[in-house]
Scaffold this motif. Sequence first.
Motif, PDB file in Angstrom:
ATOM      1  N   VAL A  49       0.848  -1.190   0.000  1.00  0.00           N
ATOM      2  CA  VAL A  49       0.000   0.000   0.000  1.00  0.00           C
ATOM      3  C   VAL A  49       0.883   1.238   0.000  1.00  0.00           C
ATOM      4  O   VAL A  49       1.846   1.318   0.770  1.00  0.00           O
ATOM      5  CB  VAL A  49      -0.926  -0.012   1.233  1.00  0.00           C
ATOM      6  CG1 VAL A  49      -1.650   1.314   1.382  1.00  0.00           C
ATOM      7  CG2 VAL A  49      -1.919  -1.167   1.141  1.00  0.00           C
ATOM      8  N   PRO A  50       0.594   2.236  -0.842  1.00  0.00           N
ATOM      9  CA  PRO A  50       1.420   3.455  -0.882  1.00  0.00           C
ATOM     10  C   PRO A  50       1.461   4.165   0.466  1.00  0.00           C
ATOM     11  O   PRO A  50       0.464   4.201   1.201  1.00  0.00           O
ATOM     12  CB  PRO A  50       0.727   4.319  -1.943  1.00  0.00           C
ATOM     13  CG  PRO A  50      -0.053   3.361  -2.780  1.00  0.00           C
ATOM     14  CD  PRO A  50      -0.476   2.260  -1.861  1.00  0.00           C
ATOM     15  N   ALA A  51       2.605   4.751   0.777  1.00  0.00           N
ATOM     16  CA  ALA A  51       2.781   5.420   2.070  1.00  0.00           C
ATOM     17  C   ALA A  51       1.800   6.571   2.255  1.00  0.00           C
ATOM     18  O   ALA A  51       1.349   6.848   3.375  1.00  0.00           O
ATOM     19  CB  ALA A  51       4.222   5.935   2.190  1.00  0.00           C
ATOM     20  N   GLU A  52       1.425   7.242   1.150  1.00  0.00           N
ATOM     21  CA  GLU A  52       0.536   8.401   1.276  1.00  0.00           C
ATOM     22  C   GLU A  52      -0.895   8.010   1.647  1.00  0.00           C
ATOM     23  O   GLU A  52      -1.717   8.882   1.961  1.00  0.00           O
ATOM     24  CB  GLU A  52       0.519   9.203  -0.026  1.00  0.00           C
ATOM     25  CG  GLU A  52       0.062   8.437  -1.251  1.00  0.00           C
ATOM     26  CD  GLU A  52       1.209   7.815  -2.017  1.00  0.00           C
ATOM     27  OE1 GLU A  52       1.029   7.561  -3.224  1.00  0.00           O
ATOM     28  OE2 GLU A  52       2.281   7.591  -1.414  1.00  0.00           O
ATOM     29  N   ASP A  53      -1.216   6.717   1.646  1.00  0.00           N
ATOM     30  CA  ASP A  53      -2.566   6.299   2.014  1.00  0.00           C
ATOM     31  C   ASP A  53      -2.751   6.149   3.525  1.00  0.00           C
ATOM     32  O   ASP A  53      -3.876   6.199   4.027  1.00  0.00           O
ATOM     33  CB  ASP A  53      -2.909   4.964   1.346  1.00  0.00           C
ATOM     34  CG  ASP A  53      -3.194   5.109  -0.140  1.00  0.00           C
ATOM     35  OD1 ASP A  53      -3.281   6.257  -0.618  1.00  0.00           O
ATOM     36  OD2 ASP A  53      -3.318   4.078  -0.827  1.00  0.00           O
ATOM     37  N   TYR A  57      -6.074   6.124   6.336  1.00  0.00           N
ATOM     38  CA  TYR A  57      -6.428   5.010   7.215  1.00  0.00           C
ATOM     39  C   TYR A  57      -6.461   5.481   8.667  1.00  0.00           C
ATOM     40  O   TYR A  57      -7.387   5.151   9.422  1.00  0.00           O
ATOM     41  CB  TYR A  57      -5.421   3.871   7.078  1.00  0.00           C
ATOM     42  CG  TYR A  57      -5.433   3.141   5.754  1.00  0.00           C
ATOM     43  CD1 TYR A  57      -6.608   2.630   5.223  1.00  0.00           C
ATOM     44  CD2 TYR A  57      -4.257   2.943   5.046  1.00  0.00           C
ATOM     45  CE1 TYR A  57      -6.614   1.950   4.017  1.00  0.00           C
ATOM     46  CE2 TYR A  57      -4.253   2.262   3.840  1.00  0.00           C
ATOM     47  CZ  TYR A  57      -5.433   1.761   3.324  1.00  0.00           C
ATOM     48  OH  TYR A  57      -5.431   1.086   2.136  1.00  0.00           O
ATOM     49  N   ASP A  58      -5.443   6.231   9.070  1.00  0.00           N
ATOM     50  CA  ASP A  58      -5.386   6.734  10.449  1.00  0.00           C
ATOM     51  C   ASP A  58      -6.620   7.572  10.769  1.00  0.00           C
ATOM     52  O   ASP A  58      -7.219   7.435  11.849  1.00  0.00           O
ATOM     53  CB  ASP A  58      -4.132   7.584  10.655  1.00  0.00           C
ATOM     54  CG  ASP A  58      -2.856   6.772  10.596  1.00  0.00           C
ATOM     55  OD1 ASP A  58      -2.923   5.535  10.699  1.00  0.00           O
ATOM     56  OD2 ASP A  58      -1.771   7.389  10.448  1.00  0.00           O
ATOM     57  N   GLY A 175      -9.085   4.588  -3.436  1.00  0.00           N
ATOM     58  CA  GLY A 175      -9.258   5.193  -4.745  1.00  0.00           C
ATOM     59  C   GLY A 175      -9.221   6.705  -4.636  1.00  0.00           C
ATOM     60  O   GLY A 175      -9.635   7.273  -3.618  1.00  0.00           O
ATOM     61  N   ARG A 176      -8.736   7.351  -5.687  1.00  0.00           N
ATOM     62  CA  ARG A 176      -8.610   8.810  -5.682  1.00  0.00           C
ATOM     63  C   ARG A 176      -9.051   9.394  -7.022  1.00  0.00           C
ATOM     64  O   ARG A 176      -8.972   8.720  -8.054  1.00  0.00           O
ATOM     65  CB  ARG A 176      -7.161   9.231  -5.417  1.00  0.00           C
ATOM     66  CG  ARG A 176      -6.602   8.794  -4.064  1.00  0.00           C
ATOM     67  CD  ARG A 176      -5.124   9.109  -3.961  1.00  0.00           C
ATOM     68  NE  ARG A 176      -4.534   8.593  -2.732  1.00  0.00           N
ATOM     69  CZ  ARG A 176      -4.325   9.325  -1.641  1.00  0.00           C
ATOM     70  NH1 ARG A 176      -4.651  10.608  -1.640  1.00  0.00           N
ATOM     71  NH2 ARG A 176      -3.784   8.792  -0.565  1.00  0.00           N
ATOM     72  N   THR A 177      -9.494  10.636  -6.988  1.00  0.00           N
ATOM     73  CA  THR A 177      -9.758  11.347  -8.231  1.00  0.00           C
ATOM     74  C   THR A 177      -8.438  11.769  -8.859  1.00  0.00           C
ATOM     75  O   THR A 177      -7.396  11.795  -8.198  1.00  0.00           O
ATOM     76  CB  THR A 177     -10.627  12.590  -7.987  1.00  0.00           C
ATOM     77  OG1 THR A 177      -9.983  13.414  -6.997  1.00  0.00           O
ATOM     78  CG2 THR A 177     -12.008  12.211  -7.496  1.00  0.00           C
ATOM     79  N   ALA A 183     -11.153  11.091  -2.141  1.00  0.00           N
ATOM     80  CA  ALA A 183     -10.674   9.718  -2.023  1.00  0.00           C
ATOM     81  C   ALA A 183     -11.781   8.859  -1.435  1.00  0.00           C
ATOM     82  O   ALA A 183     -12.711   9.365  -0.788  1.00  0.00           O
ATOM     83  CB  ALA A 183      -9.423   9.647  -1.144  1.00  0.00           C
ATOM     84  N   LEU A 184     -11.688   7.544  -1.680  1.00  0.00           N
ATOM     85  CA  LEU A 184     -12.711   6.620  -1.210  1.00  0.00           C
ATOM     86  C   LEU A 184     -12.052   5.376  -0.630  1.00  0.00           C
ATOM     87  O   LEU A 184     -11.120   4.812  -1.218  1.00  0.00           O
ATOM     88  CB  LEU A 184     -13.636   6.231  -2.368  1.00  0.00           C
ATOM     89  CG  LEU A 184     -14.839   5.351  -2.003  1.00  0.00           C
ATOM     90  CD1 LEU A 184     -15.794   6.108  -1.082  1.00  0.00           C
ATOM     91  CD2 LEU A 184     -15.574   4.912  -3.271  1.00  0.00           C
ATOM     92  N   LEU A 185     -12.545   4.956   0.521  1.00  0.00           N
ATOM     93  CA  LEU A 185     -12.007   3.806   1.245  1.00  0.00           C
ATOM     94  C   LEU A 185     -13.156   2.919   1.701  1.00  0.00           C
ATOM     95  O   LEU A 185     -14.214   3.407   2.113  1.00  0.00           O
ATOM     96  CB  LEU A 185     -11.221   4.300   2.467  1.00  0.00           C
ATOM     97  CG  LEU A 185     -10.899   3.292   3.576  1.00  0.00           C
ATOM     98  CD1 LEU A 185      -9.884   2.273   3.088  1.00  0.00           C
ATOM     99  CD2 LEU A 185     -10.392   4.002   4.822  1.00  0.00           C
ATOM    100  N   TYR A 186     -12.945   1.606   1.644  1.00  0.00           N
ATOM    101  CA  TYR A 186     -13.858   0.651   2.254  1.00  0.00           C
ATOM    102  C   TYR A 186     -13.165   0.047   3.463  1.00  0.00           C
ATOM    103  O   TYR A 186     -11.989  -0.329   3.410  1.00  0.00           O
ATOM    104  CB  TYR A 186     -14.225  -0.450   1.265  1.00  0.00           C
ATOM    105  CG  TYR A 186     -14.937  -1.622   1.904  1.00  0.00           C
ATOM    106  CD1 TYR A 186     -16.271  -1.534   2.309  1.00  0.00           C
ATOM    107  CD2 TYR A 186     -14.268  -2.830   2.104  1.00  0.00           C
ATOM    108  CE1 TYR A 186     -16.906  -2.611   2.897  1.00  0.00           C
ATOM    109  CE2 TYR A 186     -14.906  -3.918   2.684  1.00  0.00           C
ATOM    110  CZ  TYR A 186     -16.226  -3.803   3.081  1.00  0.00           C
ATOM    111  OH  TYR A 186     -16.862  -4.873   3.670  1.00  0.00           O
ATOM    112  N   VAL A 187     -13.897  -0.055   4.570  1.00  0.00           N
ATOM    113  CA  VAL A 187     -13.346  -0.666   5.779  1.00  0.00           C
ATOM    114  C   VAL A 187     -14.438  -1.486   6.440  1.00  0.00           C
ATOM    115  O   VAL A 187     -15.608  -1.082   6.466  1.00  0.00           O
ATOM    116  CB  VAL A 187     -12.795   0.404   6.756  1.00  0.00           C
ATOM    117  CG1 VAL A 187     -13.845   1.450   7.090  1.00  0.00           C
ATOM    118  CG2 VAL A 187     -12.272  -0.237   8.036  1.00  0.00           C
ATOM    119  N   GLU A 188     -14.073  -2.664   6.923  1.00  0.00           N
ATOM    120  CA  GLU A 188     -15.040  -3.469   7.657  1.00  0.00           C
ATOM    121  C   GLU A 188     -14.543  -3.718   9.070  1.00  0.00           C
ATOM    122  O   GLU A 188     -13.360  -3.909   9.313  1.00  0.00           O
ATOM    123  CB  GLU A 188     -15.353  -4.779   6.930  1.00  0.00           C
ATOM    124  CG  GLU A 188     -14.183  -5.680   6.637  1.00  0.00           C
ATOM    125  CD  GLU A 188     -14.576  -6.829   5.722  1.00  0.00           C
ATOM    126  OE1 GLU A 188     -15.420  -6.624   4.820  1.00  0.00           O
ATOM    127  OE2 GLU A 188     -14.046  -7.934   5.914  1.00  0.00           O
TER     128      GLU A 188
END
Length: 232
Positions: A49-53, A57-58, A175-177, A183-188
């Motif tokens: 996963v890229p560091a900029e993501d 997440y945090d 995902g990013r524009t 940006a869009l993230l899915y988390v469960e």
Amino acid sequence: MPGCLTVAETALYASIMRKLAAILTVGCWLGLPWQAAFGNETGGSVAEVPAEDYPLYDRAIERLFLTSHTRLLLIERMTVTRLLPNQTEPMTVDRFYEQDYFTGRLSRELAHDFVHVNRAAARLEGRFHIGVPYRFLSNGLIEEPEVLSMRALKARRSAQTPMSPSEYLAFSKIGRTLRNEQALLYVEQVRPDGTGAGFLVWFERKGPDWKILETDVVWTIRDENSEGEEFP
């Protein structure tokens, strides 16, 4: 250039180098790492996963999932590539739009990139800065703490403190524009009693900072006293 090449070999060598330079130029222009520029086919290694993501997440963890009772957070090592626990078919943009997440207000550009980047799983590293101890899960087993994540463990826990997990989280890739303003993230989130839910988290960038614009519930699993599972 290697010596003793024929004219034809020299021309072929020059053509290959021009193509290689073009690939690297496009990759750098898009801000892609070396593995992404070559489709992550070097040696068959799993993409990271890229560091900029990690700041996103945090932000999602801190704003949505941490409580004063969180003692240890478990995180799935590999990102997920689906939006439903029982989903077996690949995610598609059309299927994504059929669900009408965020009442259809996401741009197709953002949805397309989110679906595209999540075609393959990636490996999460110990780059979270969430202020509580965390460990990774692989194949249902808790891994030993990494060097990068040891800082949080040392800061929050003594040798006598029990490490009882409260829940675990699994993330998608982000995902990013194209302009990188959304940006869009899915988390469960799965709790110790087996209940949980899946969420889409919609981010918007304000200057150098990201904020959560909105969240949408994708699915829920309730306890035995409730009505049960809710899948679209």
